[in-house]
Design a protein around this motif. Structure first.
Motif, mmCIF file in Angstrom:
data_model
loop_
_atom_site.group_PDB
_atom_site.id
_atom_site.type_symbol
_atom_site.label_atom_id
_atom_site.label_comp_id
_atom_site.label_asym_id
_atom_site.label_seq_id
_atom_site.Cartn_x
_atom_site.Cartn_y
_atom_site.Cartn_z
ATOM 1 N N TYR A 263 30.258 26.823 14.872
ATOM 2 C CA TYR A 263 30.967 27.607 15.888
ATOM 3 C C TYR A 263 30.048 28.717 16.399
ATOM 4 O O TYR A 263 29.278 29.292 15.634
ATOM 5 C CB TYR A 263 32.244 28.197 15.282
ATOM 6 C CG TYR A 263 33.132 28.883 16.282
ATOM 7 C CD1 TYR A 263 34.040 28.155 17.046
ATOM 8 C CD2 TYR A 263 33.037 30.263 16.485
ATOM 9 C CE1 TYR A 263 34.843 28.790 17.974
ATOM 10 C CE2 TYR A 263 33.835 30.898 17.414
ATOM 11 C CZ TYR A 263 34.740 30.154 18.169
ATOM 12 O OH TYR A 263 35.526 30.779 19.091
ATOM 13 N N ARG B 77 34.088 23.580 18.153
ATOM 14 C CA ARG B 77 35.326 24.059 17.532
ATOM 15 C C ARG B 77 35.869 22.959 16.625
ATOM 16 O O ARG B 77 36.301 21.904 17.094
ATOM 17 C CB ARG B 77 36.354 24.417 18.606
ATOM 18 C CG ARG B 77 37.655 25.026 18.061
ATOM 19 C CD ARG B 77 38.540 25.507 19.200
ATOM 20 N NE ARG B 77 39.724 26.202 18.718
ATOM 21 C CZ ARG B 77 40.968 25.696 18.766
ATOM 22 N NH1 ARG B 77 41.165 24.504 19.304
ATOM 23 N NH2 ARG B 77 41.981 26.403 18.316
ATOM 24 N N GLN C 63 40.067 28.560 14.884
ATOM 25 C CA GLN C 63 38.924 29.160 15.567
ATOM 26 C C GLN C 63 39.286 29.407 17.029
ATOM 27 O O GLN C 63 39.939 28.569 17.654
ATOM 28 C CB GLN C 63 37.706 28.234 15.476
ATOM 29 C CG GLN C 63 37.098 28.150 14.092
ATOM 30 C CD GLN C 63 35.944 27.161 14.022
ATOM 31 O OE1 GLN C 63 35.988 26.094 14.656
ATOM 32 N NE2 GLN C 63 34.924 27.487 13.244
ATOM 33 N N LYS D 241 39.500 29.303 20.868
ATOM 34 C CA LYS D 241 39.099 28.236 21.792
ATOM 35 C C LYS D 241 38.473 28.843 23.040
ATOM 36 O O LYS D 241 39.069 29.703 23.692
ATOM 37 C CB LYS D 241 40.305 27.375 22.159
ATOM 38 C CG LYS D 241 39.945 26.177 23.026
ATOM 39 C CD LYS D 241 41.083 25.178 23.103
ATOM 40 C CE LYS D 241 42.320 25.775 23.737
ATOM 41 N NZ LYS D 241 43.385 24.764 23.932
ATOM 42 N N HIS E 98 34.968 24.306 25.307
ATOM 43 C CA HIS E 98 35.329 23.417 24.205
ATOM 44 C C HIS E 98 36.086 22.174 24.692
ATOM 45 O O HIS E 98 36.112 21.157 23.986
ATOM 46 C CB HIS E 98 36.185 24.171 23.173
ATOM 47 C CG HIS E 98 35.388 25.116 22.329
ATOM 48 N ND1 HIS E 98 35.910 26.285 21.817
ATOM 49 C CD2 HIS E 98 34.086 25.075 21.916
ATOM 50 C CE1 HIS E 98 34.979 26.917 21.125
ATOM 51 N NE2 HIS E 98 33.869 26.208 21.179
ATOM 52 N N LYS E 99 36.673 22.238 25.872
ATOM 53 C CA LYS E 99 37.369 21.041 26.373
ATOM 54 C C LYS E 99 36.393 19.930 26.726
ATOM 55 O O LYS E 99 36.808 18.781 26.945
ATOM 56 C CB LYS E 99 38.252 21.386 27.568
ATOM 57 C CG LYS E 99 37.515 21.906 28.788
ATOM 58 C CD LYS E 99 38.519 22.247 29.875
ATOM 59 C CE LYS E 99 37.829 22.850 31.109
ATOM 60 N NZ LYS E 99 38.817 23.203 32.156
ATOM 61 N N GLN F 181 33.683 19.454 24.596
ATOM 62 C CA GLN F 181 32.852 19.305 23.410
ATOM 63 C C GLN F 181 32.752 17.853 22.945
ATOM 64 O O GLN F 181 31.727 17.464 22.361
ATOM 65 C CB GLN F 181 33.365 20.188 22.266
ATOM 66 C CG GLN F 181 34.727 19.827 21.714
ATOM 67 C CD GLN F 181 35.115 20.730 20.536
ATOM 68 O OE1 GLN F 181 34.407 21.667 20.169
ATOM 69 N NE2 GLN F 181 36.263 20.451 19.942
ATOM 70 N N LEU G 133 40.963 19.238 19.565
ATOM 71 C CA LEU G 133 40.713 20.669 19.373
ATOM 72 C C LEU G 133 40.174 21.334 20.634
ATOM 73 O O LEU G 133 40.327 22.542 20.817
ATOM 74 C CB LEU G 133 39.735 20.882 18.210
ATOM 75 C CG LEU G 133 40.264 20.554 16.813
ATOM 76 C CD1 LEU G 133 39.166 20.690 15.776
ATOM 77 C CD2 LEU G 133 41.447 21.454 16.456
ATOM 78 N N GLY G 134 39.565 20.547 21.513
ATOM 79 C CA GLY G 134 39.065 21.097 22.772
ATOM 80 C C GLY G 134 40.154 21.320 23.786
ATOM 81 O O GLY G 134 40.074 22.229 24.630
ATOM 82 N N ASN G 135 41.196 20.515 23.709
ATOM 83 C CA ASN G 135 42.290 20.621 24.673
ATOM 84 C C ASN G 135 43.459 21.432 24.123
ATOM 85 O O ASN G 135 44.392 21.737 24.825
ATOM 86 C CB ASN G 135 42.781 19.217 25.057
ATOM 87 C CG ASN G 135 41.708 18.457 25.824
ATOM 88 O OD1 ASN G 135 40.968 19.049 26.607
ATOM 89 N ND2 ASN G 135 41.607 17.158 25.590
#
Length: 603
Positions: free
Chosen positions: A394, A398, A403, A405, A409-410, A412, A601-603
């Motif tokens: 990180y 993510r 963690q 966001k 990250h969307k 990643q 985790l990105g969304n």
């Protein structure tokens, strides 16, 4: 009363200084020098009596002439009008080294050590013999009387051997220290803060923490070898329970080393549950002999292949050899280094320790790996605040739902594959930063010697030369950069992909300080890990047993060639205790699950 207190304080201060002085001049350090000196003496004794000269400028000859005149002991001719005698200079260096060592090591002890008069007289006799015997031996080398030469040499060897096998100071100092600590324990049980504990992180001043208790193991001869230094000044609770056999766990750590407890100690995990305790006892019934033999055969194979590939890459140096170089380096890592750094390569812990240094042979660093991996990952897997894997990835990636966001990250799940290809660059170039600051205190401390730092400097110089500058010299910058890039990309992918599908999948759990709630450590290893392709001979051997990640986390001290046997026991026990056991049928299905997790985790 005030004067009495001042007097007691001064006595304590002087006693501490005395102990410090004696510790600095610990005899075992000098014993190594005497062994080297004896070895060199025997070599020089065997050299034929020939004159080997070296031309030298007038300034050098003048320096030697003045030094010879100032030297208080008998000496001999070391130079002519134009040359220096190499043999005579080597012998003179030997003479000066021994005398200086004795002056620094033994002479101060004779006067300050609290020993009997007889003890002091014996040591003065040894010192006198050495001070007069050595120059006489050196003079004999310049004479033609071979009988006298042999007589003097044998006398010198006898004195050196006596000194090498002497344990007088070491034994006395150890008895004094043990008695002093026992007296301290009888009168008090002190609380220590982490700020105080982490200062004691050296082999000669080593504290560790187990279950919130502080142990001073400065004089402890650890049966597991030097690996205990990796925990110096830190919390070793998880490694105490996971690496040691059940009968030792039941006995508990040796109480004679107990000096206090940690102030405001926070214990995140429990280790006394029936699941892990009974599982450990069952697995200990398995024989390790076949596992050790199999892993050592694999080690020989991959080490030979890797070293040949290095030679092949240096001499041929093409894109193909660069990729091959990276693949074989990764195979040496997962099949030799990984088990070695977990002390799982052999029953002989020294051999396991050496196997761990294969990571240095592939141009990374084993000492940092043991600290960050064994203490900063195995002890606290997928624990947000403590697991180094979450700490170092990180904010680029993510991997934990708690963690923060960030906007990128969307994406990643798309760009992460480029990041994974760069892992080896970060691992190699980040070595010295990791040595300087082991993050996530107090879970990781450990001792790093100057020797290890120097060795890493040598390793990195060799690596950058083999991988980049030599190809640049012979084939130009463009070609050198291409093969350098391909080699590291290849090494990265063939190493990191095995690790990321073990804990960062949809089925693997995660924890943090607020949700851990005294979870049993053994159960946590099962819940937060996942296996893949356990029925595949290919993936078992190419991943170095990392496809049996659950079993490896529960029993890191076992060779990976034993893990298929252990899986049957673990899976059955998990079913009985109703603990989720995550397993993917293939590597690709595990990799797909990792991709889905990144996207989620990105969304």
């Amino acid at each position: 009363m005030k004067q009495q207190k001042i007097s007691m304080a001064l006595d304590m201060q002087l006693n501490n200084q005395l102990q410090l002085f004696l510790h600095v001049h610990k005899h075992r350090v000098f014993r190594g020098f005497f062994i080297i000196i004896l070895f060199l003496h025997l070599i020089l004794l065997a050299i034929p009596q020939v004159k080997i000269t070296l031309p030298s400028p007038q300034l050098i000859r003048d320096i030697f002439k003045i030094a010879g005149q100032l030297w208080p002991f008998p000496t001999y001719q070391m130079l002519t009008d134009e040359n220096l005698y190499i043999r005579q200079i080597l012998m003179k260096t030997l003479e000066i080294s021994v005398i200086l060592l004795y002056t620094v090591d033994l002479l101060p002890k004779i006067f300050i050590w609290r020993q009997s008069t007889l003890w002091k007289m014996v040591n003065i006799l040894i010192l006198s013999l050495m001070m007069f015997q050595l120059p006489a031996t050196i003079i004999a080398f310049g004479q033609t009387d071979q009988v006298k030469t042999r007589l003097f040499s044998i006398s010198l060897c006898f004195i050196l051997v006596c000194e090498i096998f002497s344990i007088r100071e070491q034994k006395t100092l150890r008895i004094l220290q043990i008695n002093e600590k026992q007296l301290q324990k009888q009168h008090r049980f002190k609380e220590y803060s982490w700020c105080e504990i982490i200062k004691h992180d050296r082999p000669d001043d080593m504290w560790i923490v187990i279950d919130g208790k502080v142990y001073d193991i400065s004089n402890f001869d650890h049966p597991g070898g030097l690996v205990i230094e990796d925990g110096a000044g830190g919390d070793c609770t998880a490694l105490w329970y996971s690496y040691h056999p059940s009968y030792l766990i039941n006995q508990g750590p040796p109480q004679k080393y107990l000096i206090g407890q940690v102030r405001d100690y926070v214990q995140y995990y429990k280790f006394d549950g029936e699941f892990y305790k009974s599982l450990k006892e069952d697995v200990e019934q398995l024989s390790r002999n076949d596992g050790y033999f199999a892993i050592q055969v694999k080690a020989v194979f991959w080490l030979v292949v890797y070293l040949y590939t290095v030679y092949y890459h240096i001499t041929v140096n093409t894109a193909f050899t660069a990729i091959l170089f990276g693949i074989t380096a990764a195979q040496a890592d997962v099949n030799i280094m990984h088990d070695g750094n977990h002390m799982a390569f052999s029953r002989n812990k020294t051999l396991s320790y050496i196997a761990g240094y294969v990571l240095d042979l592939t141009f990374s660093t084993s000492v940092v790996y043991r600290r960050s991996h064994n203490f900063g990952h195995h002890s606290c897997v997928n624990h947000l605040e403590l697991d180094r894997g979450l700490d170092t990835t990180y904010p680029m990636i993510r991997l934990h739902p708690l963690q923060p966001k960030l906007w990128y990250h969307k994406y990643q799940h798309i760009y992460v594959w480029l990041v994974y290809g760069m892992v080896n660059f970060g691992d190699l170039f980040g070595t010295f930063d990791e040595m300087r600051s082991m993050s996530n205190y107090p879970m990781r401390r450990g001792y790093i010697s100057y020797t290890q730092i120097i060795m890493q400097a040598i390793v990195k110089i060799a690596w950058i030369n083999y991988s980049f500058f030599i190809p640049w010299y012979f084939s130009g910058y463009q070609h050198a950069f291409t093969v350098f890039f391909l080699q590291n990309i290849s090494h990265s992918y063939n190493y990191v992909l095995y690790f990321l599908v073990n804990h960062w999948t949809e089925e693997a759990g995660v924890v943090d300080n607020t949700s851990i709630s005294q979870t049993n450590w053994g159960i946590l290893q099962v819940q937060n890990s996942s296996n893949f392709a356990n029925d595949s001979w290919f993936w078992t051997h190419t991943s170095g047993g990392l496809n049996f990640q659950i079993e490896h986390h529960l029993f890191p001290q076992l060779p990976h060639t034993m893990l298929p046997q252990v899986k049957k026991i673990v899976e059955e026990r998990a079913r009985v205790f109703n603990i989720p056991y995550s397993h993917y049928s293939s590597f690709w299905s595990a990799l797909k699950s990792h991709y889905n997790l990144l996207k989620k985790l990105g969304n």
